[in-house]
Write a protein that holds these residues in place. Sequence first.
Motif, short mmCIF file in Angstrom:
data_model
loop_
_atom_site.label_atom_id
_atom_site.label_comp_id
_atom_site.label_asym_id
_atom_site.label_seq_id
_atom_site.Cartn_x
_atom_site.Cartn_y
_atom_site.Cartn_z
N LEU A 176 -6.26 12.27 3.29
CA LEU A 176 -5.75 11.00 3.80
C LEU A 176 -6.21 10.85 5.25
N LEU A 177 -7.21 9.99 5.47
CA LEU A 177 -7.76 9.83 6.82
C LEU A 177 -6.87 8.96 7.68
N GLY A 178 -6.17 8.02 7.07
CA GLY A 178 -5.21 7.21 7.82
C GLY A 178 -5.81 6.06 8.61
N TRP A 211 -0.57 4.46 0.74
CA TRP A 211 -1.08 5.55 1.57
C TRP A 211 -1.05 5.28 3.07
N ASP A 212 -0.67 4.09 3.48
CA ASP A 212 -0.76 3.76 4.91
C ASP A 212 0.05 4.70 5.80
N GLY A 213 -0.56 5.10 6.91
CA GLY A 213 0.17 5.85 7.92
C GLY A 213 0.46 7.29 7.52
N LEU A 214 -0.29 7.85 6.61
CA LEU A 214 -0.02 9.21 6.13
C LEU A 214 -1.15 10.18 6.48
N GLU A 215 -1.87 9.90 7.55
CA GLU A 215 -3.00 10.76 7.94
C GLU A 215 -2.62 12.24 7.92
N GLY A 216 -3.41 13.03 7.22
CA GLY A 216 -3.26 14.48 7.26
C GLY A 216 -2.13 15.04 6.41
N GLU A 274 -1.92 15.60 3.41
CA GLU A 274 -2.39 16.51 2.36
C GLU A 274 -2.44 17.96 2.83
N ARG A 275 -2.42 18.20 4.14
CA ARG A 275 -2.54 19.58 4.64
C ARG A 275 -1.36 20.46 4.22
N ARG A 297 0.83 -1.20 0.00
CA ARG A 297 0.00 0.00 0.00
C ARG A 297 0.86 1.26 0.00
N PHE A 317 0.19 16.43 -5.66
CA PHE A 317 0.36 17.11 -4.38
C PHE A 317 1.51 18.10 -4.57
#
Lengths: 210, 210
Positions: free
Chosen positions: B171-173, A179-184, A186-187, A177, A205
């Motif tokens: 990305l909600l994570g 995207w795993d572990g990338l919360e937030g 995009e800010r 994967r 991005f």
Amino acid sequence: MALVRVQNFAVSLDGFGTGEGQSADAHFGHAGDRLHEWMFTTRWWQPGGSGGVDDAFVRQHDVGIGAEIMGAGKFGHPGWHEDPDWRGAWGPNPPFHTPVFVLTHHRREPIEMAGGTTFHFLDASPAEAVDVAREAAGGKDIRVGGGATTIREFLSAGLVDHLHVVVVPILLGRGVRLWDGLEGVERDFQVESTSSPSGVTHVTFTRTTA
Amino acid sequence: MALVRVQNFAVSLDGFGTGEGQSADAHFGHAGDRLHEWMFTTRWWQPGGSGGVDDAFVRQHDVGIGAEIMGAGKFGHPGWHEDPDWRGAWGPNPPFHTPVFVLTHHRREPIEMAGGTTFHFLDASPAEAVDVAREAAGGKDIRVGGGATTIREFLSAGLVDHLHVVVVPILLGRGVRLWDGLEGVERDFQVESTSSPSGVTHVTFTRTTA
């Protein structure tokens, strides 16, 4: 200031950058070529191909790039380091044409290929690798070439300035994967999405914070 | 033949249909409203809003629908079945205006709301639920309303004819994933992707096999 960029990194709709079961014959495991078919219909790939948005993006791969950093899993299938003759999966003239830094715990001497590509083997953190690559890039940008785990690590460390991901409308179900572990994450970026008639969606991005 | 449809189901770029920590005050957990802000800028939502592609899609929610099936997790936060007065999260006039079948092991008597919505509580498999809803829909289509787990189960059982997913570039994570365990499901569908100026991408799966 030179940028750290990811270009043309393809993921399935369910977020896998490669399938399961990678080997010398199946660089992307059970995904086969399906993550990259969008490239094959561009005029960059073949005469008579499309000159549309896929073509415009695919050509950014080389523009302004002075060095690449890649993970060990992109350089070869699991176990390549036990083969002293392994020179990557791209034949004698790899499509990089710059220094390429392969992140691996199994260091070896640099390998000079035709067309300007030299593979260097580096046991280093993402930040250290960027420093080394910046030195080699001669003021040009640095491409982080993948795989998914490597890009995730560089994103997580805040080292990526520009990310171009191609979302391919297939469901791989298993693999590695992105995207795993990338919360937030995009800010810190301006995010744009552009769908192509080929069916893929280009997501960029662009970093907005220093 | 009436269709089984999913409309306006939003997921993050990393595939989560809802965040973590769902409660009475946070129907989508830590996602908050972020999965649905694309709706708030349409003229469907407010006068002066945009009449573009987001508006066109959002209005398909009700068109031709005769019944909805939803999971227990959409009807209420975890534990709602212990509250005998819980009547859903949508106030006295819910936005369904048809029979709604809530899949739950905690059955209760139907609840008739204003505006044509009646909640029925059903302990049934996806296929059984479609049979019941089809009977109630009077020849119209059936909407599978979510959440992510419910849609995944109906897709997995081959019961969905039309799927409209809205990919929101965040990305909600963490949370509940839509796409897990659906390897190869796209083979039974024509898939289209359409990016909107709002930043979201509408992905539709239209069934091509009987």
